[in-house]
Design an enzyme around this catalytic site. Structure first.
Site, mmCIF file in Angstrom:
data_model
loop_
_atom_site.group_PDB
_atom_site.id
_atom_site.type_symbol
_atom_site.label_atom_id
_atom_site.label_comp_id
_atom_site.label_asym_id
_atom_site.label_seq_id
_atom_site.Cartn_x
_atom_site.Cartn_y
_atom_site.Cartn_z
ATOM 1 N N ASP A 11 1.427 17.526 -5.789
ATOM 2 C CA ASP A 11 1.130 18.953 -5.733
ATOM 3 C C ASP A 11 2.261 19.721 -6.415
ATOM 4 O O ASP A 11 3.420 19.631 -6.004
ATOM 5 C CB ASP A 11 1.006 19.357 -4.249
ATOM 6 C CG ASP A 11 0.579 20.809 -4.079
ATOM 7 O OD1 ASP A 11 0.392 21.504 -5.102
ATOM 8 O OD2 ASP A 11 0.438 21.238 -2.922
ATOM 9 N N GLU A 108 -3.070 20.091 -8.401
ATOM 10 C CA GLU A 108 -3.006 18.921 -7.521
ATOM 11 C C GLU A 108 -3.780 17.752 -8.129
ATOM 12 O O GLU A 108 -4.785 17.953 -8.794
ATOM 13 C CB GLU A 108 -3.627 19.243 -6.153
ATOM 14 C CG GLU A 108 -2.959 20.396 -5.437
ATOM 15 C CD GLU A 108 -3.634 20.721 -4.112
ATOM 16 O OE1 GLU A 108 -4.296 19.830 -3.537
ATOM 17 O OE2 GLU A 108 -3.495 21.868 -3.659
HETATM 18 MG MG LIG Z 1 0.557 23.614 -5.416
#
Ligand SMILES: [Mg+2]
Length: 409
Positions: A11, A108
């Site tokens: 992420d 992500e």
């Molecule tokens: Mg993020």
């Protein structure tokens, strides 16, 4: 027993804000937020840096709210083209380690690195290598969750950030996962959390311990899925790069009575077709990641073009505008007999909602509500009860075809 999979969820931290800070290093030292429509001051916060976060600024907050909390907040307009570009570059780094990379929104990705460990080390080692490489190459940080399934890898990437790696093994379920609020689990959104609370379920552990039959009765298929995920029974595979289910698409084509000769005429027809596509998407609770354009000229030569959308959509404009870009790139002006528009690489609602932050969420939701209302009216009063002004002029359509994959009508 089968070998456990090793799945990473990577992420990019404070993604939009971090990209903006690359071009404005001075913003690193002040609280800043990326906002939609900064000039009008009624956009919403799309992303913020760490300092703004500390001041209480939250994503999806309105700009006036954010300024009340943090009067010296620097507001920056978004640069979507850059977010898309960096996102692709970062994925190229991931691609050195595996060919199973599944994006989830723009910032992500899940990576299945089960088969990569012999070459590159353990999942944890690969996670640290990715973290360091991305930071070195782009000045962006990622947080990485390492686990045996997608849902827990995603949970892990949220536990420690920025620039961090979190491991969640199966044995960690009772101690580190089950005490967490149910809302931390992927798939428990703002609609589901209150429903679970009504059943006395507030933690992931309570969800795991609940009766799966009861959850299915109360929440349908979704309930069963959540129960599985809470217990670590998620077996959903990570998609391969470029792999998507061709059955998961919906398209509409039409043959016109008179040939189409101008982009404006093509657009008019595409809007009508896209309305039907979007109705099908809403019915399936899906968003499209890809738009497809079909063209056939008088010689009956078919041509198909497709493009990945900057944000998953099921709005008419979200499909037609990029389709018109494709038209501009591929059409020499030869009169067209048939045209079509399709939505490909369908993703579920929750993906779309998250990626919806990519644009002005409020506006997006307003348009969505409007288009769903139109569906409703048409269902009740007949298909022609509401017609777009741009469609009232169209004399062109004679047959409405649908196809290229799963069919809905
Ligand atoms: Mg993020």
């Amino acid at each position: 027993m089968l070998q456990e999979r090793v799945i990473l969820h990577c992420d990019l931290n404070n993604y939009f804000a971090s990209v903006e800070c690359l071009s404005h290093p001075e913003w690193r030292a002040v609280p800043m937020a990326v906002c939609g429509s900064v000039e009008e001051r009624h956009g919403i916060v799309l992303a913020k840096n760490e300092l703004a976060k500390k001041a209480g600024v939250k994503t999806a907050m309105t700009v006036p709210e954010a300024l009340r909390l943090c009067p010296r907040l620097v507001l920056a307009p978004p640069h979507y083209d850059q977010y898309v570009a960096y996102s692709h570059r970062v994925r190229q780094v991931y691609a050195k380690y595996t060919d199973q990379i599944e994006p989830f929104g723009i910032d992500e990705c899940w990576l299945d690195v089960t088969g990569s460990q012999r070459l590159f080390g353990s999942g944890e080692q690969i996670a640290h290598r990715l973290r360091q490489e991305v930071k070195q190459a782009f000045g962006l940080t990622i947080s990485v969750g390492v686990s045996f399934c997608k849902v827990l890898a995603k949970l892990g990437s949220d536990m420690k950030k920025p620039d961090a790696v979190t491991l969640l093994a199966r044995k960690d379920l009772p101690t580190r996962v089950w005490p967490l609020p149910a809302a931390d689990l992927m798939g428990v959104g703002r609609h589901t959390a209150p429903k679970l609370a009504q059943l006395g379920i507030y933690t992931v552990g309570q969800l795991a311990a609940a009766s799966s039959a009861m959850l299915q009765r109360r929440l349908g298929k979704q309930g069963l899925l959540l129960w599985r995920n809470a217990n670590g029974f998620d077996t959903d595979p990570v998609r391969y790069v470029g792999d998507f289910d061709p059955a998961k698409s919906v398209s509409r084509t039409t043959t016109c009575r008179a040939d189409l000769e101008t982009p404006a005429q093509v657009r008019q027809v595409l809007v009508g077709l896209a309305e039907s596509v979007c109705t099908a998407l809403r019915r399936e609770q899906a968003y499209a990641e890809v738009v497809k354009l079909y063209l056939r000229d008088r010689e009956l030569t078919w041509c198909q073009r497709q493009a990945v959308l900057p944000v998953p959509t099921r709005l008419v404009g979200g499909l037609v505008n990029p389709a018109m870009d494709l038209l501009a790139q591929s059409w020499q002006g030869v009169p067209l007999r048939s045209v079509g528009i399709g939505a490909g690489r369908l993703v579920s609602d929750r993906v779309g909602l998250q990626a919806g932050l990519f644009y002005d969420l409020a506006r997006l939701e307003r348009t969505e509500r409007l288009e769903s209302r139109v569906d409703e009216v048409r269902r009740k009063m007949g298909k022609n009860a509401l017609v777009r002004a741009s469609q009232m002029l169209t004399p062109l359509q004679v047959t409405l075809g649908s196809g290229f994959g799963r069919q809905y009508d």
